[in-house]
Design an enzyme around this catalytic site. Structure first.
Site, PDB file in Angstrom:
ATOM      1  N   TYR A  36      -4.882   5.727  -7.177  1.00 35.78           N
ATOM      2  CA  TYR A  36      -6.191   6.069  -7.727  1.00 35.78           C
ATOM      3  C   TYR A  36      -6.170   6.071  -9.246  1.00 35.78           C
ATOM      4  O   TYR A  36      -5.114   5.975  -9.869  1.00 35.78           O
ATOM      5  CB  TYR A  36      -6.663   7.425  -7.187  1.00 35.78           C
ATOM      6  CG  TYR A  36      -5.998   8.636  -7.810  1.00 35.78           C
ATOM      7  CD1 TYR A  36      -4.670   8.960  -7.550  1.00 35.78           C
ATOM      8  CD2 TYR A  36      -6.705   9.462  -8.689  1.00 35.78           C
ATOM      9  CE1 TYR A  36      -4.074  10.078  -8.128  1.00 35.78           C
ATOM     10  CE2 TYR A  36      -6.111  10.582  -9.269  1.00 35.78           C
ATOM     11  CZ  TYR A  36      -4.795  10.880  -8.985  1.00 35.78           C
ATOM     12  OH  TYR A  36      -4.196  11.974  -9.565  1.00 35.78           O
ATOM     13  N   ARG A 103      -1.608   3.433  13.524  1.00 35.70           N
ATOM     14  CA  ARG A 103      -0.613   4.223  12.775  1.00 35.70           C
ATOM     15  C   ARG A 103       0.798   3.696  13.013  1.00 35.70           C
ATOM     16  O   ARG A 103       1.295   3.698  14.143  1.00 35.70           O
ATOM     17  CB  ARG A 103      -0.697   5.699  13.174  1.00 35.70           C
ATOM     18  CG  ARG A 103       0.244   6.569  12.328  1.00 35.70           C
ATOM     19  CD  ARG A 103       0.166   8.043  12.687  1.00 35.70           C
ATOM     20  NE  ARG A 103       1.031   8.827  11.818  1.00 35.70           N
ATOM     21  CZ  ARG A 103       2.349   8.951  11.978  1.00 35.70           C
ATOM     22  NH1 ARG A 103       2.946   8.381  12.996  1.00 35.70           N
ATOM     23  NH2 ARG A 103       3.064   9.663  11.125  1.00 35.70           N
ATOM     24  N   HIS A 105       4.437   3.292  10.292  1.00 32.28           N
ATOM     25  CA  HIS A 105       4.860   3.448   8.899  1.00 32.28           C
ATOM     26  C   HIS A 105       4.960   2.114   8.162  1.00 32.28           C
ATOM     27  O   HIS A 105       4.607   2.023   6.990  1.00 32.28           O
ATOM     28  CB  HIS A 105       6.220   4.162   8.818  1.00 32.28           C
ATOM     29  CG  HIS A 105       6.133   5.630   9.105  1.00 32.28           C
ATOM     30  ND1 HIS A 105       5.773   6.120  10.344  1.00 32.28           N
ATOM     31  CD2 HIS A 105       6.353   6.713   8.329  1.00 32.28           C
ATOM     32  CE1 HIS A 105       5.779   7.439  10.307  1.00 32.28           C
ATOM     33  NE2 HIS A 105       6.128   7.824   9.101  1.00 32.28           N
ATOM     34  N   LYS A 150       0.379   6.357  -9.792  1.00 30.38           N
ATOM     35  CA  LYS A 150      -0.727   7.303  -9.612  1.00 30.38           C
ATOM     36  C   LYS A 150      -1.135   7.286  -8.139  1.00 30.38           C
ATOM     37  O   LYS A 150      -2.140   6.700  -7.739  1.00 30.38           O
ATOM     38  CB  LYS A 150      -1.893   6.952 -10.558  1.00 30.38           C
ATOM     39  CG  LYS A 150      -2.783   8.160 -10.838  1.00 30.38           C
ATOM     40  CD  LYS A 150      -3.586   7.987 -12.092  1.00 30.38           C
ATOM     41  CE  LYS A 150      -4.666   9.034 -12.271  1.00 30.38           C
ATOM     42  NZ  LYS A 150      -4.232  10.425 -12.330  1.00 30.38           N
ATOM     43  N   GLU A 182       6.113  17.028 -16.849  1.00 29.83           N
ATOM     44  CA  GLU A 182       4.675  17.028 -17.153  1.00 29.83           C
ATOM     45  C   GLU A 182       4.044  18.224 -16.472  1.00 29.83           C
ATOM     46  O   GLU A 182       4.760  19.102 -15.975  1.00 29.83           O
ATOM     47  CB  GLU A 182       4.037  15.708 -16.690  1.00 29.83           C
ATOM     48  CG  GLU A 182       4.206  15.442 -15.200  1.00 29.83           C
ATOM     49  CD  GLU A 182       3.590  14.124 -14.729  1.00 29.83           C
ATOM     50  OE1 GLU A 182       2.692  13.600 -15.401  1.00 29.83           O
ATOM     51  OE2 GLU A 182       4.016  13.648 -13.662  1.00 29.83           O
ATOM     52  N   LEU A 206       3.690  10.672 -15.071  1.00 29.71           N
ATOM     53  CA  LEU A 206       2.611   9.691 -15.111  1.00 29.71           C
ATOM     54  C   LEU A 206       2.358   9.295 -16.565  1.00 29.71           C
ATOM     55  O   LEU A 206       2.240  10.173 -17.427  1.00 29.71           O
ATOM     56  CB  LEU A 206       1.335  10.307 -14.520  1.00 29.71           C
ATOM     57  CG  LEU A 206       0.204   9.296 -14.382  1.00 29.71           C
ATOM     58  CD1 LEU A 206       0.407   8.449 -13.134  1.00 29.71           C
ATOM     59  CD2 LEU A 206      -1.144   9.975 -14.339  1.00 29.71           C
TER      60      LEU A 206
HETATM   61  N1  PDD Z   1      -4.731  13.511 -13.396  1.00 27.05           N
HETATM   62  N2  PDD Z   1       0.076  13.644 -15.021  1.00 27.05           N
HETATM   63  C1  PDD Z   1      -0.460  13.839 -13.807  1.00 27.05           C
HETATM   64  C2  PDD Z   1       0.444  14.208 -12.672  1.00 27.05           C
HETATM   65  C3  PDD Z   1      -1.849  13.685 -13.617  1.00 27.05           C
HETATM   66  O1  PDD Z   1      -2.371  13.842 -12.392  1.00 27.05           O
HETATM   67  C4  PDD Z   1      -2.669  13.357 -14.729  1.00 27.05           C
HETATM   68  C5  PDD Z   1      -4.153  13.181 -14.604  1.00 27.05           C
HETATM   69  C6  PDD Z   1      -2.069  13.175 -15.986  1.00 27.05           C
HETATM   70  C7  PDD Z   1      -2.861  12.779 -17.214  1.00 27.05           C
HETATM   71  O2  PDD Z   1      -3.232  11.408 -17.183  1.00 27.05           O
HETATM   72  P1  PDD Z   1      -4.572  10.894 -17.888  1.00 27.05           P
HETATM   73  O3  PDD Z   1      -4.497  11.311 -19.316  1.00 27.05           O
HETATM   74  O4  PDD Z   1      -4.519   9.429 -17.726  1.00 27.05           O
HETATM   75  O5  PDD Z   1      -5.737  11.543 -17.197  1.00 27.05           O
HETATM   76  C8  PDD Z   1      -0.694  13.317 -16.089  1.00 27.05           C
HETATM   77  C9  PDD Z   1      -6.125  13.272 -13.109  1.00 27.05           C
HETATM   78  C10 PDD Z   1      -7.068  13.676 -14.185  1.00 27.05           C
HETATM   79  C11 PDD Z   1      -6.456  13.819 -11.743  1.00 27.05           C
HETATM   80  O6  PDD Z   1      -5.625  13.693 -10.875  1.00 27.05           O
HETATM   81  O7  PDD Z   1      -7.571  14.328 -11.538  1.00 27.05           O
END
Ligand code: PDD
Length: 288
Positions: A36, A103, A105, A150, A182, A206
């Site tokens: 996403y 379903r 894997h 992501k 993070e 991320l």
């Molecule tokens: N999440 N690290 C993680 C694990 C995140 O889920 C996000 C953002 C970030 C920051 O990334 P960015 O600056 O590109 O938004 C770092 C989004 C906002 C969410 O899951 O809603």
């Protein structure tokens, strides 16, 4: 104005969000098998769209789902969704799953990716959070080893965020092998001896679009900035701690594990950086 019945996009058609349905055999539902993006939109204009589309392409390639659209097609879909939802400030959520299949894997031989987009009104960060900062707690980063993807499989992030919330904190700052990675849904910066520091990109975190912009803005404005590991003890004695994300921009952390950060107030380097960030966003709102 954001409509009361917002529009969404699902597999080729725009429709009211409440009518958008996905079959239960979608691998997103069964396995969390998808990726996403969250893209902020200011005054109807998507923020750093090329960067978001590049990260989406990287996530799709990493999980071996063919990108169902060209960048031009994504841009068109996002523009149309934003238009239908009244322009203004929004947050676009975009998801691609491996599609519908019995379903099993292993990858299905012939599924078609499911493509879903919706948008929400962009809620500004509450005044009180900017005035006083937020609390964070440190937690052990027990996620997997591919955190640069992501992925929609967010159960570890959800458990970590919830644990933080139950401690009265806004975010969990994650530590792996004694170093900061993070936040549960954000990137982390500290100010250490007047230098802005954030962990380097890699598979432990991320690559945040907001993170990258903050690093760029620091360089552009001559603020010392380093991308390097942050050991736990350096985090604990940092003068400032910030969280960055598309939805919360740059947020000051003023309590870490119930101990004040610096003097317990949002710091001067944060204030400077937020100013640079908002001026950057303003160039989107009022293009030359
Ligand atoms: N999440 N690290 C993680 C694990 C995140 O889920 C996000 C953002 C970030 C920051 O990334 P960015 O600056 O590109 O938004 C770092 C989004 C906002 C969410 O899951 O809603």
């Amino acid at each position: 104005m954001f409509p009361e019945q917002p529009a969404a996009y699902l597999n080729g058609e725009f429709l009211p969000l409440h009518q958008a349905c996905v079959p239960v055999l979608d691998r997103g539902f069964i396995f969390g098998d998808g990726v996403y993006e969250v893209i902020p939109v200011y005054a109807g204009r998507p923020f750093r769209l090329a960067h978001h589309l590049q990260r989406l392409a990287n996530s799709l390639a990493a999980v071996r789902i063919d990108n169902p659209h060209t960048d031009g097609e994504w841009e068109g879909l996002i523009a149309e969704l934003v238009r239908r939802n009244g322009e203004g400030d929004q947050s676009v959520y975009l998801q691609v799953t491996r599609g519908i299949a019995p379903r099993d894997h292993r990858f299905p031989a012939d599924s078609r990716p499911t493509v879903f987009l919706m948008s929400n009104p962009f809620k500004p960060v509450p005044e009180a959070e900017l005035r006083d900062g937020v609390a964070a707690v440190t937690l052990n980063d027990f996620r997997w080893e591919l955190c640069h993807i992501k992925s929609i499989s967010l159960l570890p992030n959800i458990l970590l965020r919830q644990q933080a919330v139950e401690h009265g904190a806004a975010e969990a700052i994650l530590l792996r092998n004694g170093k900061v990675t993070e936040g549960a849904a954000s990137n982390v910066f500290i100010v250490s001896d007047d230098v802005i520091v954030t962990p380097p990109k890699g598979d432990c975190l991320l690559p945040g679009i907001t993170r990258d912009l903050v690093v760029e803005l620091a360089m552009e404005h001559g603020l010392p900035c380093e991308e390097r590991d942050i050991p736990e003890n350096e985090l604990r004695r940092a003068g400032e701690i910030w969280l960055t994300s598309s939805t919360r921009e740059i947020l000051p952390v003023t309590r870490l594990d119930d101990i004040p950060v610096g003097d317990g107030r949002p710091g001067p380097v944060w204030r400077d950086m937020l100013g640079h960030y908002h001026r950057f966003v303003d160039t989107l709102r009022r293009p030359a």
